[in-house]
Write a protein that holds these residues in place. Structure first.
Motif, mmCIF file in Angstrom:
data_model
loop_
_atom_site.group_PDB
_atom_site.id
_atom_site.type_symbol
_atom_site.label_atom_id
_atom_site.label_comp_id
_atom_site.label_asym_id
_atom_site.label_seq_id
_atom_site.Cartn_x
_atom_site.Cartn_y
_atom_site.Cartn_z
ATOM 1 N N CYS A 1 53.283 40.331 63.599
ATOM 2 C CA CYS A 1 53.087 41.699 63.487
ATOM 3 C C CYS A 1 54.569 41.458 62.771
ATOM 4 C CB CYS A 1 54.091 42.163 64.478
ATOM 5 S SG CYS A 1 52.618 42.763 66.120
ATOM 6 N N LEU A 2 54.175 42.585 61.899
ATOM 7 C CA LEU A 2 55.785 42.444 60.334
ATOM 8 C C LEU A 2 56.627 43.779 61.340
ATOM 9 C CD1 LEU A 2 53.541 42.366 57.569
ATOM 10 C CD2 LEU A 2 55.016 40.895 58.248
ATOM 11 N N PHE A 3 58.126 43.012 61.662
ATOM 12 C CA PHE A 3 58.892 43.906 61.621
ATOM 13 C C PHE A 3 59.574 44.405 59.913
ATOM 14 C CE2 PHE A 3 58.321 42.992 65.875
ATOM 15 C CZ PHE A 3 59.341 43.079 66.050
ATOM 16 N N GLY B 1 59.766 49.966 61.718
ATOM 17 C CA GLY B 1 58.695 49.816 62.348
ATOM 18 C C GLY B 1 58.659 49.016 62.344
ATOM 19 N N VAL B 2 57.028 48.630 63.518
ATOM 20 C CA VAL B 2 56.219 47.181 64.032
ATOM 21 C C VAL B 2 55.530 47.940 63.148
ATOM 22 C CG1 VAL B 2 55.447 45.618 65.409
ATOM 23 C CG2 VAL B 2 57.895 46.581 65.311
ATOM 24 N N CYS B 3 54.354 46.651 63.041
ATOM 25 C CA CYS B 3 52.916 47.258 62.242
ATOM 26 C C CYS B 3 52.388 45.855 63.154
ATOM 27 C CB CYS B 3 52.678 47.090 60.809
ATOM 28 S SG CYS B 3 51.451 47.628 60.296
ATOM 29 N N SER C 1 46.897 49.398 56.283
ATOM 30 C CA SER C 1 45.667 49.591 56.876
ATOM 31 C C SER C 1 44.865 48.730 55.671
ATOM 32 C CB SER C 1 45.379 51.581 56.579
ATOM 33 O OG SER C 1 44.529 51.788 56.799
ATOM 34 N N GLU C 2 44.637 49.112 54.418
ATOM 35 C CA GLU C 2 44.365 48.081 53.580
ATOM 36 C C GLU C 2 44.189 46.833 54.044
ATOM 37 O OE1 GLU C 2 46.085 48.558 49.703
ATOM 38 O OE2 GLU C 2 45.746 50.953 49.759
ATOM 39 N N HIS C 3 44.428 45.963 54.374
ATOM 40 C CA HIS C 3 45.182 44.907 54.779
ATOM 41 C C HIS C 3 44.243 44.199 56.534
ATOM 42 C CE1 HIS C 3 46.850 44.512 51.419
ATOM 43 N NE2 HIS C 3 45.906 42.855 51.028
ATOM 44 N N GLY C 4 43.969 45.912 57.284
ATOM 45 C CA GLY C 4 43.492 45.476 58.438
ATOM 46 C C GLY C 4 44.122 46.109 59.687
ATOM 47 N N GLY C 5 45.679 46.453 59.093
ATOM 48 C CA GLY C 5 46.433 46.287 60.296
ATOM 49 C C GLY C 5 47.177 48.118 60.528
ATOM 50 N N GLY C 6 47.659 48.188 61.666
ATOM 51 C CA GLY C 6 47.904 49.256 61.888
ATOM 52 C C GLY C 6 48.072 49.556 64.081
ATOM 53 N N PRO C 7 47.752 50.511 63.890
ATOM 54 C CA PRO C 7 49.072 51.608 63.531
ATOM 55 C C PRO C 7 50.572 51.200 62.760
ATOM 56 C CG PRO C 7 48.996 52.374 65.438
ATOM 57 C CD PRO C 7 47.737 51.515 65.624
ATOM 58 N N PHE C 8 51.260 51.501 62.071
ATOM 59 C CA PHE C 8 52.533 51.174 61.725
ATOM 60 C C PHE C 8 52.942 52.685 62.518
ATOM 61 C CE2 PHE C 8 56.039 51.208 58.018
ATOM 62 C CZ PHE C 8 56.630 50.475 58.823
#
Length: 469
Positions: A284-286, A233-235, A308-315
């Motif tokens: 984004c991270l793939f 997925g992509v985050c 989520s802990e690093h401010g990212g998302g939703p995954f």
């Protein structure tokens, strides 16, 4: 990279004329000297000027490769091996003219050893052709540089790609090879055993030598079982630094991620425009995971928590093959997608690799350079191993833009070297990065030169590449 680093090699016109005559008589239609054919075999996928060979020959056997090399050696004529021409640093150019050795007709699978998880192939076979051949065996070859490159070319340039964080690079996946040396001898570097302590490691000497030490004529490669399940997925993340910190945490947690690719905000914009997608236009991270049904679900959930802990998302992840294929097709087309950002421009693609603890800092400083220098240059990265790529879009008819791009690339390379990294994680040196090799390796370059002189005293194998004058 600087055009001043791309020099010619003194031509041997009399020797070239003699070799052309011999090869034309011996190979007939399999030896071509037409302008378009020669141009196709010296094209570069960057702005380095094309330097054409004097002829292109299509061998079909090892014995024919030996015959060609011996004819060229006798008359001191350059020989440049050619796979599919997807290298990025001018590796297939012929700065001293000579003969292009097109390996595309040596493309057979020689043996598959399913129980031992290895395969022996000829160098002209492409990675996609190999995996199509292996499909019914339940095995696959994982190295995926994006382009459908020849496996011989991938070995010669020590290719890598999106799967490297889990499966390694070509360096890690070539068990043995055969090669024709500059005097026409054919050698075998190792057997099929998974390890050996017998003598010098000639396999890894030739892997990554960019055709300057020998012409690869077969490869024995490691294979892997096709995973039972794959999720991906992509985050999105608020910043490159946040994304990189999530990558470090994921690896330190021991999550067996198969692919983890960073795309910066500008590159995401290009991907959306090119592929008609609607991903967030932020870094984004793939990500992709391989394993069992339960395993990939657990890994995806754990990564989501780290993000989520690093401010990212939703995954947003999926195990549906069609949806994953769409996602990775968009990532693999990032190079071509970039050109929508500046229609009519050409690209200078470059890469560096640093320890992952320095990755966020290196990318952040690089983005600052891009902004301050007024460049259009999206970034993608195989960030699981600290490798990232920058594509500088420029008008190659404008000397000022070329100079600015070269200045940027020089700063990037020296920054990576200063961070205990390398000026190239996977593109290789070729012609484009020769000016940085000694900065990175110092006196080791003299040892490389001694090896080159010992194995190729007349400098006929891909001259004008890798080693600076």
């Amino acid at each position: 990279m600087a055009l001043s680093d791309v020099k010619g090699v003194q031509r041997n016109d009399a020797g070239i004329a003699a070799a052309v005559g011999i090869l034309r008589q011996r190979f007939g239609d399999r030896f071509q000297t037409g302008h378009s054919m020669r141009e196709q075999h010296a094209h570069t996928t960057t702005y380095i000027p094309t330097q054409m060979p004097d002829g292109v020959v299509f061998p079909q056997t090892v014995a024919e490769v030996q015959e060609i090399v011996r004819a060229c050696a006798e008359h001191r004529v350059p020989v440049v091996a050619f796979g599919t021409g997807t290298s990025l640093e001018g590796q297939v150019n012929a700065p001293g003219g000579g003969i292009s050795l097109d390996m595309s007709r040596m493309n057979r699978v020689l043996s598959v050893n399913s129980e031992d998880l290895d395969v022996t192939i000829e160098p002209g076979l492409t990675r996609e052709e190999l995996n199509a051949y292996l499909r019914d065996t339940g095995l696959f070859f994982p190295i995926d540089p994006g382009a459908n490159a020849s496996l011989g070319g991938m070995a010669a340039t020590r290719a890598s790609g999106t799967n490297a964080v889990r499966y390694g690079t070509m360096r890690d996946n070539v068990l043995a090879l055969t090669a024709v040396m500059a005097d026409g001898r054919a050698i075998t570097t190792a057997k099929r055993a998974k390890k050996s302590a017998a003598g010098y490691d000639l396999t890894r000497l030739l892997v990554g030598s960019e055709g300057t030490l020998g012409i690869i004529t077969s490869l024995t490669l490691k294979l892997y079982g096709i995973p039972q399940a794959i999720s991906g997925g992509v985050c999105p993340f608020p910043s490159v630094e946040a994304a990189c910190q999530a990558v470090i945490a994921t690896i330190q947690m021991g999550i067996p991620v198969a692919r983890i690719e960073l795309v910066n905000a500008l590159q995401m914009r290009a991907i959306n425009l090119h592929s008609r997608l609607d991903y967030p236009e932020s870094p984004c991270l793939f990500v992709e995971f391989h394993g069992s049904d339960a395993g990939v679900a657990e890994q995806a959930e754990m990564f989501g928590e780290i993000a989520s802990e690093h401010g990212g998302g939703p995954f947003l992840w999926t195990s549906v093959a069609e949806e994953r294929a769409k996602l990775w097709k968009a990532r693999h087309e990032a190079y071509w997608a970039s050109f929508v950002l500046r229609p009519g421009a050409k690209g200078l693609s470059t890469d560096v690799c640093v320890p992952i603890s320095r990755l966020a800092e290196c990318i952040a400083e690089t983005e600052t350079d891009i902004a301050e220098m007024g460049l259009v240059a999206p970034i993608v990265g195989h960030v699981g191993d600290g490798n990232f790529h920058v594509l500088v879009l420029m008008d190659t008819s404008n000397p000022a833009e070329i100079a600015q791009a070269e200045k940027f690339v020089a700063r990037l390379n020296m920054r990576a070297i200063g961070m205990d990294g390398t000026c190239t994680g996977e593109h290789g040196i070729g012609q484009g990065k020769m000016g940085f090799l000694r900065h990175e390796l110092g006196e080791a370059v003299d040892v490389m030169r001694a090896i080159k002189r010992a194995l190729d005293p007349d400098n006929i194998l891909n001259p004008g590449k890798v080693l600076p004058d």
